[in-house]
Structure formats: C-alpha cells, structure tokens
Design a protein around this motif. Sequence first.
Motif, PDB file in Angstrom:
ATOM      1  N   ILE A 137      12.492 -12.897   2.182  1.00  0.00           N
ATOM      2  CA  ILE A 137      11.297 -12.574   2.534  1.00  0.00           C
ATOM      3  C   ILE A 137      10.750 -11.086   2.452  1.00  0.00           C
ATOM      4  O   ILE A 137      10.110 -10.577   1.682  1.00  0.00           O
ATOM      5  CB  ILE A 137      10.648 -13.206   3.621  1.00  0.00           C
ATOM      6  N   GLY A 138      11.460 -10.485   3.089  1.00  0.00           N
ATOM      7  CA  GLY A 138      11.442  -8.855   3.226  1.00  0.00           C
ATOM      8  C   GLY A 138      11.983  -7.977   2.091  1.00  0.00           C
ATOM      9  O   GLY A 138      11.271  -7.217   1.591  1.00  0.00           O
ATOM     10  N   HIS A 139      12.966  -8.705   1.620  1.00  0.00           N
ATOM     11  CA  HIS A 139      13.487  -8.063   0.172  1.00  0.00           C
ATOM     12  C   HIS A 139      12.296  -8.081  -0.801  1.00  0.00           C
ATOM     13  O   HIS A 139      12.032  -7.058  -1.350  1.00  0.00           O
ATOM     14  CB  HIS A 139      14.597  -9.135  -0.479  1.00  0.00           C
ATOM     15  N   TYR A 140      12.015  -9.385  -1.089  1.00  0.00           N
ATOM     16  CA  TYR A 140      10.753  -9.213  -2.309  1.00  0.00           C
ATOM     17  C   TYR A 140       9.736  -8.976  -1.750  1.00  0.00           C
ATOM     18  O   TYR A 140       8.656  -8.236  -2.775  1.00  0.00           O
ATOM     19  CB  TYR A 140      10.731 -10.788  -2.755  1.00  0.00           C
ATOM     20  N   SER A 141       9.295  -8.696  -0.763  1.00  0.00           N
ATOM     21  CA  SER A 141       8.010  -7.963  -0.362  1.00  0.00           C
ATOM     22  C   SER A 141       8.193  -6.464  -0.271  1.00  0.00           C
ATOM     23  O   SER A 141       7.116  -5.949  -0.884  1.00  0.00           O
ATOM     24  CB  SER A 141       7.814  -8.501   1.182  1.00  0.00           C
ATOM     25  N   CYS A 142       9.150  -6.037  -0.031  1.00  0.00           N
ATOM     26  CA  CYS A 142       9.444  -4.669  -0.401  1.00  0.00           C
ATOM     27  C   CYS A 142       9.507  -4.207  -1.886  1.00  0.00           C
ATOM     28  O   CYS A 142       8.806  -3.488  -2.310  1.00  0.00           O
ATOM     29  CB  CYS A 142      10.943  -4.121   0.153  1.00  0.00           C
ATOM     30  N   CYS A 143      10.274  -4.987  -2.624  1.00  0.00           N
ATOM     31  CA  CYS A 143      10.050  -4.908  -4.181  1.00  0.00           C
ATOM     32  C   CYS A 143       8.817  -5.070  -4.744  1.00  0.00           C
ATOM     33  O   CYS A 143       8.362  -4.021  -5.404  1.00  0.00           O
ATOM     34  CB  CYS A 143      11.116  -6.011  -4.853  1.00  0.00           C
ATOM     35  N   ASN A 144       7.985  -5.989  -4.276  1.00  0.00           N
ATOM     36  CA  ASN A 144       6.799  -6.033  -4.794  1.00  0.00           C
ATOM     37  C   ASN A 144       5.773  -4.905  -4.441  1.00  0.00           C
ATOM     38  O   ASN A 144       4.847  -4.502  -5.030  1.00  0.00           O
ATOM     39  CB  ASN A 144       6.070  -7.506  -4.435  1.00  0.00           C
ATOM     40  N   GLY A 145       5.679  -4.733  -3.193  1.00  0.00           N
ATOM     41  CA  GLY A 145       4.925  -3.999  -2.346  1.00  0.00           C
ATOM     42  C   GLY A 145       5.059  -2.613  -2.970  1.00  0.00           C
ATOM     43  O   GLY A 145       4.216  -1.824  -3.384  1.00  0.00           O
ATOM     44  N   ASP A 146       6.423  -2.035  -3.343  1.00  0.00           N
ATOM     45  CA  ASP A 146       6.843  -0.673  -3.879  1.00  0.00           C
ATOM     46  C   ASP A 146       6.204  -0.546  -5.414  1.00  0.00           C
ATOM     47  O   ASP A 146       5.914   0.325  -5.908  1.00  0.00           O
ATOM     48  CB  ASP A 146       8.279  -0.496  -3.864  1.00  0.00           C
ATOM     49  N   THR A 147       6.577  -1.792  -6.248  1.00  0.00           N
ATOM     50  CA  THR A 147       5.982  -1.658  -7.441  1.00  0.00           C
ATOM     51  C   THR A 147       4.423  -1.551  -7.621  1.00  0.00           C
ATOM     52  O   THR A 147       4.136  -0.930  -8.291  1.00  0.00           O
ATOM     53  CB  THR A 147       6.678  -2.920  -8.274  1.00  0.00           C
ATOM     54  N   TRP A 148       3.886  -2.457  -6.923  1.00  0.00           N
ATOM     55  CA  TRP A 148       2.302  -2.576  -6.997  1.00  0.00           C
ATOM     56  C   TRP A 148       1.871  -0.859  -6.572  1.00  0.00           C
ATOM     57  O   TRP A 148       0.936  -0.532  -7.199  1.00  0.00           O
ATOM     58  CB  TRP A 148       1.895  -3.529  -5.978  1.00  0.00           C
ATOM     59  N   SER A 149       2.462  -0.517  -5.655  1.00  0.00           N
ATOM     60  CA  SER A 149       2.072   0.721  -5.158  1.00  0.00           C
ATOM     61  C   SER A 149       2.236   1.840  -6.091  1.00  0.00           C
ATOM     62  O   SER A 149       1.345   2.632  -6.591  1.00  0.00           O
ATOM     63  CB  SER A 149       2.786   1.137  -3.897  1.00  0.00           C
ATOM     64  N   SER A 150       3.333   1.851  -6.874  1.00  0.00           N
ATOM     65  CA  SER A 150       3.712   2.973  -7.814  1.00  0.00           C
ATOM     66  C   SER A 150       2.766   2.395  -9.036  1.00  0.00           C
ATOM     67  O   SER A 150       2.179   3.594  -9.662  1.00  0.00           O
ATOM     68  CB  SER A 150       4.980   2.772  -8.089  1.00  0.00           C
ATOM     69  N   LEU A 182      -0.975   2.465  -1.117  1.00  0.00           N
ATOM     70  CA  LEU A 182      -0.624   1.891   0.186  1.00  0.00           C
ATOM     71  C   LEU A 182      -1.163   0.772   0.365  1.00  0.00           C
ATOM     72  O   LEU A 182      -0.460  -0.311   0.890  1.00  0.00           O
ATOM     73  CB  LEU A 182      -0.979   3.025   1.509  1.00  0.00           C
ATOM     74  N   LEU A 183      -2.452   0.386   0.191  1.00  0.00           N
ATOM     75  CA  LEU A 183      -3.066  -0.799   0.189  1.00  0.00           C
ATOM     76  C   LEU A 183      -2.499  -1.739  -0.942  1.00  0.00           C
ATOM     77  O   LEU A 183      -2.442  -2.877  -0.367  1.00  0.00           O
ATOM     78  CB  LEU A 183      -4.616  -0.464  -0.120  1.00  0.00           C
ATOM     79  N   ALA A 184      -2.087  -1.288  -2.091  1.00  0.00           N
ATOM     80  CA  ALA A 184      -1.479  -2.074  -2.974  1.00  0.00           C
ATOM     81  C   ALA A 184      -0.263  -2.465  -2.506  1.00  0.00           C
ATOM     82  O   ALA A 184       0.212  -3.844  -2.931  1.00  0.00           O
ATOM     83  CB  ALA A 184      -1.499  -1.235  -4.529  1.00  0.00           C
ATOM     84  N   ALA A 185       0.553  -1.732  -1.786  1.00  0.00           N
ATOM     85  CA  ALA A 185       1.953  -2.094  -1.242  1.00  0.00           C
ATOM     86  C   ALA A 185       1.654  -3.281  -0.352  1.00  0.00           C
ATOM     87  O   ALA A 185       2.381  -4.270  -0.289  1.00  0.00           O
ATOM     88  CB  ALA A 185       2.606  -0.854  -0.455  1.00  0.00           C
ATOM     89  N   ALA A 186       0.612  -3.171   0.727  1.00  0.00           N
ATOM     90  CA  ALA A 186       0.486  -4.285   1.700  1.00  0.00           C
ATOM     91  C   ALA A 186       0.158  -5.481   0.870  1.00  0.00           C
ATOM     92  O   ALA A 186       0.389  -6.840   0.994  1.00  0.00           O
ATOM     93  CB  ALA A 186      -0.667  -3.909   2.467  1.00  0.00           C
TER      94      ALA A 186
END
Length: 293
Positions: A137-150, A182-186
């Motif tokens: 869960i943490g793995h894909y949350s990080c990947c998705n959050g970082d991509t959305w943020s970028s 940052l909001l996109a990452a969340a």
Amino acid sequence: MDSDRSSQWIQFQPLVAISVAFLIAFRAHRKNSLNTSGALAGFFVMALHIFVGFRFAAMLLAFFFTSSTLTKKGQDMKRLIDPEFKQGGQRNWIQVLSNSGIASVLVVAIWVLTEGNDKCLNSKDSALITSLIGGIIGHYSCCNGDTWSSELGVLSDERPRLITTFKPVRKGTNGGVTKTGLLAAAAGGSVIGLSYVLLEFSTITCGSDRVLKQLLVIPISTMAGLFGSIIDSILGATLQFSGFCSIRQKVVGKPGPTIKKISGLSILDNNAVNFVSVLLTTISTSIACLYIF
C-alpha cells in the motif's frame, strides 16, 4: 467464496492474469505509455499482481492508469520544461521496475506465506502478512503521489520552491515543490487506498468487526503519498543534480560547461531517487499498518 468455486477459480487464475496483463501491456504500448521493454516488464509485473490477488492488481492499475493519464496532460508545456520529454511519457523497463520492483517482491512473499489464500489486514492473525500488505500500500501510494505531484505541480502557475531552503527555483528543478504538487501527492495516495479498500470489500470476507478498521487504509495511503513525495523532493534537492543550461534554456540533470548549478549533488539519478523514496515509504507504511491493524 466456497471451496468448490475457489478451486475452480484457482484453475483459471493464471489464464486470467496472463490475458488481462497482455491486453493492458499491449494497449499501453500502442498508446505510447510504455516502450517495448517497458511493455514486456509491465506484462510480467501486472500478471504477477493479478495472479496473487485482485487488491494488489487494483493498486498497480490505479497507479498506472491515473499516472499515464496525467503524464499526457499539458504536454506542450512539459515539452518546453523537460529536457528528456517523450511524447506520451513512454516508460522503459527500468522505470517500470523502479516503480513496481519492491512491490512485486512483497507480492511473491505474500503468495508464498498465504499459499494463495488472500488474507485481510489483521496483525492478530499474521503480523508478517499485515506488514507486507502495508508495504505494498505504501509502495504504490508513494509512486502515485509522487507522479501526481510532478505531473500536476509543473502545470501550476505557482513558482516552485526548493524544499530544503524554500527559495524560488525554476520549474523542473529537482526538489522544487508547490502547494498544488503537495495536494496532488496526497490525492494520488488516497486513490491507491480507495482502490485497495473497494477490492478488499468485494473479494474478501474480513468480518463485521474489521470492516470499519479497513477504511483506515485510505488516510494511511493519503499520508504515504504525501510522505513519499516529500522524501523524493528532499533526495532530489540534495543528492540529485539540477542545473540551468544556457544553450537549451532548460533545467537539466547533469553538469556541463554551459550549465549553471542550481542545487544537489550528482549522486543519484531520477530512477534511483524514486527507488529510495519508494523503499523508505514502503518500510514506514509497513510499520504503521502493523501497529494500526
């Protein structure tokens, strides 16, 4: 699901996993989301996730489809900023594995430990399995959050600020953050949690006393998406080089005679930064789920 239906499903599960993974990888290649090597790697990763459990496949596919869609937004602007811009945002096998390799290892471990029988998040039954699921869960949350943020942060009208000094920097600078980003990452993290919860409720019976507690996955994944993006930004600002090229008029990731340094050291490249941030978020979320569930 009774034992007869379960055994019938197990017989067809590999065929379903291979068929669905092939169709998705083929479509992604045609849509330029993955190049040939990325499509091959993506096929194996997706087939593995689908075979082990729908929850894990749901998180992977939520990450892949939402990130691929956002990558294609505002491509004209991104072309002007990104020196390594690729039409459609094509990912190669290295990028695929850096965003799914750790989770794939955890998925295999879960399959071995459960002998193919999917289990709920419940440390009372198995602390190890709960920690492994939490890690995914943490793995894909990080990947998705970082991509959305970028992908969304760079389209914002805000000028990014370097996360270590809060000084304004050019768009495309590693470690530059915006409020929008940052909001996109969340938000990206929360989508992963939602996909997990929906599939868990649909495919596994966890018991009435566990239902409400499973909903905690959504705020956990939201925080993991934000945490992962912040870690990625800190690594990018300190261990990844950013400089402005006077000839190309773009921020680049390697030093040179025509490049004025903005921040960071030439220790990690973008794939390495992604891998480390994913690893740290995976470990952190794994520990959190172990204590919460």
